[in-house]
Scaffold this active site. Structure first.
Site, PDB file in Angstrom:
ATOM      1  N   GLY A 103       0.828 -20.767   4.006  1.00  0.00           N
ATOM      2  CA  GLY A 103       0.005 -19.812   4.626  1.00  0.00           C
ATOM      3  C   GLY A 103       1.017 -18.591   5.097  1.00  0.00           C
ATOM      4  O   GLY A 103       2.184 -18.840   5.241  1.00  0.00           O
ATOM      5  N   ARG A 152      -1.169 -22.555  -1.751  1.00  0.00           N
ATOM      6  CA  ARG A 152      -0.892 -23.847  -1.416  1.00  0.00           C
ATOM      7  C   ARG A 152      -0.467 -24.800  -2.693  1.00  0.00           C
ATOM      8  O   ARG A 152      -1.113 -25.976  -2.612  1.00  0.00           O
ATOM      9  CB  ARG A 152      -1.692 -24.498  -0.426  1.00  0.00           C
ATOM     10  CG  ARG A 152      -1.660 -23.434   1.130  1.00  0.00           C
ATOM     11  CD  ARG A 152      -2.475 -24.202   2.248  1.00  0.00           C
ATOM     12  NE  ARG A 152      -2.663 -23.436   3.424  1.00  0.00           N
ATOM     13  CZ  ARG A 152      -1.651 -23.372   4.315  1.00  0.00           C
ATOM     14  NH1 ARG A 152      -0.636 -24.078   4.213  1.00  0.00           N
ATOM     15  NH2 ARG A 152      -2.032 -22.438   5.238  1.00  0.00           N
ATOM     16  N   THR A 175       7.061 -20.893   9.282  1.00  0.00           N
ATOM     17  CA  THR A 175       5.517 -21.254   9.759  1.00  0.00           C
ATOM     18  C   THR A 175       5.225 -20.363  10.868  1.00  0.00           C
ATOM     19  O   THR A 175       5.932 -20.420  11.762  1.00  0.00           O
ATOM     20  CB  THR A 175       5.418 -22.745   9.992  1.00  0.00           C
ATOM     21  OG1 THR A 175       4.302 -22.969  10.746  1.00  0.00           O
ATOM     22  CG2 THR A 175       6.706 -23.303  10.751  1.00  0.00           C
ATOM     23  N   ASP A 222       3.155 -21.514  13.204  1.00  0.00           N
ATOM     24  CA  ASP A 222       3.186 -22.663  14.191  1.00  0.00           C
ATOM     25  C   ASP A 222       4.333 -22.735  14.891  1.00  0.00           C
ATOM     26  O   ASP A 222       4.503 -23.544  15.887  1.00  0.00           O
ATOM     27  CB  ASP A 222       2.582 -23.785  13.577  1.00  0.00           C
ATOM     28  CG  ASP A 222       1.235 -23.524  12.997  1.00  0.00           C
ATOM     29  OD1 ASP A 222       0.690 -22.595  13.278  1.00  0.00           O
ATOM     30  OD2 ASP A 222       0.639 -24.696  12.621  1.00  0.00           O
ATOM     31  N   ASP A 279       6.922 -24.885  14.218  1.00  0.00           N
ATOM     32  CA  ASP A 279       7.041 -26.325  14.613  1.00  0.00           C
ATOM     33  C   ASP A 279       7.813 -26.933  13.302  1.00  0.00           C
ATOM     34  O   ASP A 279       8.056 -28.343  13.429  1.00  0.00           O
ATOM     35  CB  ASP A 279       5.674 -27.038  14.673  1.00  0.00           C
ATOM     36  CG  ASP A 279       4.715 -26.954  13.405  1.00  0.00           C
ATOM     37  OD1 ASP A 279       5.117 -26.101  12.635  1.00  0.00           O
ATOM     38  OD2 ASP A 279       3.731 -27.579  13.434  1.00  0.00           O
ATOM     39  N   MET A 291      -3.882 -20.626  16.685  1.00  0.00           N
ATOM     40  CA  MET A 291      -3.294 -21.742  15.508  1.00  0.00           C
ATOM     41  C   MET A 291      -2.212 -22.526  16.289  1.00  0.00           C
ATOM     42  O   MET A 291      -1.769 -22.328  17.227  1.00  0.00           O
ATOM     43  CB  MET A 291      -2.750 -20.908  14.418  1.00  0.00           C
ATOM     44  CG  MET A 291      -3.654 -20.306  13.710  1.00  0.00           C
ATOM     45  SD  MET A 291      -2.852 -19.678  12.138  1.00  0.00           S
ATOM     46  CE  MET A 291      -4.368 -19.128  11.272  1.00  0.00           C
ATOM     47  N   ARG A 323      -1.371 -26.537  14.426  1.00  0.00           N
ATOM     48  CA  ARG A 323      -2.035 -27.671  14.069  1.00  0.00           C
ATOM     49  C   ARG A 323      -1.411 -28.961  14.680  1.00  0.00           C
ATOM     50  O   ARG A 323      -2.161 -29.760  14.968  1.00  0.00           O
ATOM     51  CB  ARG A 323      -1.827 -27.991  12.494  1.00  0.00           C
ATOM     52  CG  ARG A 323      -2.303 -26.836  11.511  1.00  0.00           C
ATOM     53  CD  ARG A 323      -1.928 -27.233  10.122  1.00  0.00           C
ATOM     54  NE  ARG A 323      -2.671 -28.534   9.652  1.00  0.00           N
ATOM     55  CZ  ARG A 323      -4.094 -28.266   9.017  1.00  0.00           C
ATOM     56  NH1 ARG A 323      -4.518 -27.111   9.081  1.00  0.00           N
ATOM     57  NH2 ARG A 323      -4.455 -29.445   8.735  1.00  0.00           N
TER      58      ARG A 323
HETATM   59  O1  F6P Z   1       0.120 -23.965   8.817  1.00  0.00           O
HETATM   60  C1  F6P Z   1       0.021 -22.632   9.355  1.00  0.00           C
HETATM   61  C2  F6P Z   1      -1.503 -22.367   9.731  1.00  0.00           C
HETATM   62  O2  F6P Z   1      -1.703 -21.020   9.952  1.00  0.00           O
HETATM   63  C3  F6P Z   1      -2.009 -23.431  10.591  1.00  0.00           C
HETATM   64  O3  F6P Z   1      -1.876 -22.966  11.772  1.00  0.00           O
HETATM   65  C4  F6P Z   1      -3.549 -23.314  10.222  1.00  0.00           C
HETATM   66  O4  F6P Z   1      -4.110 -24.419  10.537  1.00  0.00           O
HETATM   67  C5  F6P Z   1      -3.550 -23.103   8.831  1.00  0.00           C
HETATM   68  O5  F6P Z   1      -2.082 -22.493   8.451  1.00  0.00           O
HETATM   69  C6  F6P Z   1      -4.497 -22.265   8.326  1.00  0.00           C
HETATM   70  O6  F6P Z   1      -4.448 -22.368   6.696  1.00  0.00           O
HETATM   71  P1  F6P Z   1      -5.207 -21.339   5.586  1.00  0.00           P
HETATM   72  O7  F6P Z   1      -4.630 -19.811   5.859  1.00  0.00           O
HETATM   73  O8  F6P Z   1      -4.949 -21.797   4.575  1.00  0.00           O
HETATM   74  O9  F6P Z   1      -6.583 -21.057   6.256  1.00  0.00           O
END
Ligand code: F6P
Length: 349
Positions: free
Chosen positions: A17, A79, A132, A134, A136, A176, A178
């Site tokens: 992401g 991804r 990230t 997040d 984390d 956000m 996860r």
């Molecule tokens: O892993 C980072 C993140 O932003 C998460 O918080 C979220 O669940 C996910 O990516 C969303 O992914 P995408 O951009 O593929 O919808």
């Protein structure tokens, strides 16, 4: 070690992401690499897909001009997981050989760096940069982009206060996060949220409703609840947003706020609305703080390549940039600790 002191051929990619600050890392690698070491830098397009398919663009001073303030990534991202392709490793090796790469800088989170570690274990020279939204990732104290996301979520909470107050409503704001509730906790504290729910602390619906009733009993007639997308009820499971899992096996999350709002309304009688911030948290211009942090990571990464520090990730420990083995960064998340959450909860209800 001597060879690393001379000009190198550097590859670079951004995977997973996106988050604000990626372009600042790219810029820093290219600026220091080309101007200080005399490197040539190749940017692979769309994460590992670009390495597997050998699609790239030359990165020179012109291509990185005027990008420090831009969100997204000029290399784009995906991804794509080369480990799922039986020919994946061979194709990555072919690209290294064809492009005569001396090092590859992979900017990404757990998944992207998991692939980096895999190819590093096969003897390929890789340096990781943690990324990230997040916040984390293990092995580092802070990821760029997080400060921007917290700012966006906090501004949203600020704005929701006035409309919640005008309508006597409960607003449930989904952010956000996860596996870890860093954005929820920080934005919740900064925005003065009345309840913050995070994946680390499965919640009890009755207790959430009690907190809201307690608040209303002391004369308040509106409330703000912040919930991380990965939060669950005690004994419950994550709420999926539907759609297929990605190439690393992750389900798309989203929507925990809908059920939560329904239940709050039912159990308290307070009119409740939902706001899911989603990708707005990852979009747009990075804060000054994130631009500086991302720039520091980029300079550290190119220096690591020239020191021959392969199989490692640039890492921030306290105020200092250092490096850790890629194995320390992947496979586990850095969670919100009990102390921070207890501090946030002083302001609940
Ligand atoms: O892993 C980072 C993140 O932003 C998460 O918080 C979220 O669940 C996910 O990516 C969303 O992914 P995408 O951009 O593929 O919808």
């Amino acid at each position: 070690m001597a060879k690393y002191n001379s000009a190198m051929r550097i590859g670079m990619l951004t995977g997973g992401g996106d988050c604000p600050g990626l372009n600042a890392v790219i810029r820093a690698v290219v600026r220091k690499g080309t101007m200080f070491y005399g490197d040539s830098v190749l940017g692979f397009l769309e994460g590992w897909r670009g390495v597997v398919e050998n699609r790239s663009m030359a990165l020179d001073l012109d291509s990185i001009a005027g990008i420090i303030h831009r969100g997204g990534t000029i290399l784009r991202t995906s991804r794509t997981n080369p480990q799922r392709d039986p020919q994946g490793l061979e194709r990555v090796r072919e690209t290294f050989e064809r492009e005569k790469l001396d090092a590859l800088i992979a900017i990404g989170g757990d998944d992207t760096l998991g692939v980096a570690r895999w190819i590093s274990d096969q003897g390929l020279p890789v340096v990781g940069v943690p990324k990230t939204i997040d916040n984390d990732l293990s092995g580092t104290d802070l990821c760029f982009g997080f400060d921007t996301a917290v700012g966006i979520a906090t501004e949203a909470i600020d704005r929701l206060h006035s409309t919640a107050e005008a309508h006597n409503r409960v607003m449930v704001v989904e952010v956000m996060g996860r596996e870890a509730g860093w954005i929820a906790t920080y934005a919740g504290i900064a925005g003065g949220a009345d309840v913050v729910l995070i994946p680390e602390k499965p919640f009890n619906l009755a207790e959430v409703c009690e907190l809201l009733k307690r608040r209303h009993a002391r004369g308040k007639y509106f409330s703000i609840v912040v919930v991380a997308e990965g939060a669950t009820e005690v004994g419950g499971t994550e709420t999926s947003g539907g759609g297929p899992t990605d190439e690393f096996g992750h389900a798309r999350l989203g929507g925990v706020s809908n059920r939560l709002a329904e239940q709050i309304e039912q159990h308290t009688g307070y009119e409740t609305r939902v706001v899911i911030l989603g990708h707005t948290q990852r979009g747009g211009t990075p804060t000054a703080f994130d631009r500086v942090l991302a720039t520091r990571y980029g300079v550290q990464a190119i220096d690591m390549a020239h020191r021959g520090e392969f199989g490692r990730m640039a890492s921030l420990r306290g105020q200092t940039l250092t490096s850790v083995p890629l194995s320390e960064a992947i496979g586990r998340n850095r969670k919100v600790g009990d102390e921070l959450y207890a501090m946030a909860s002083v302001f609940f209800g």
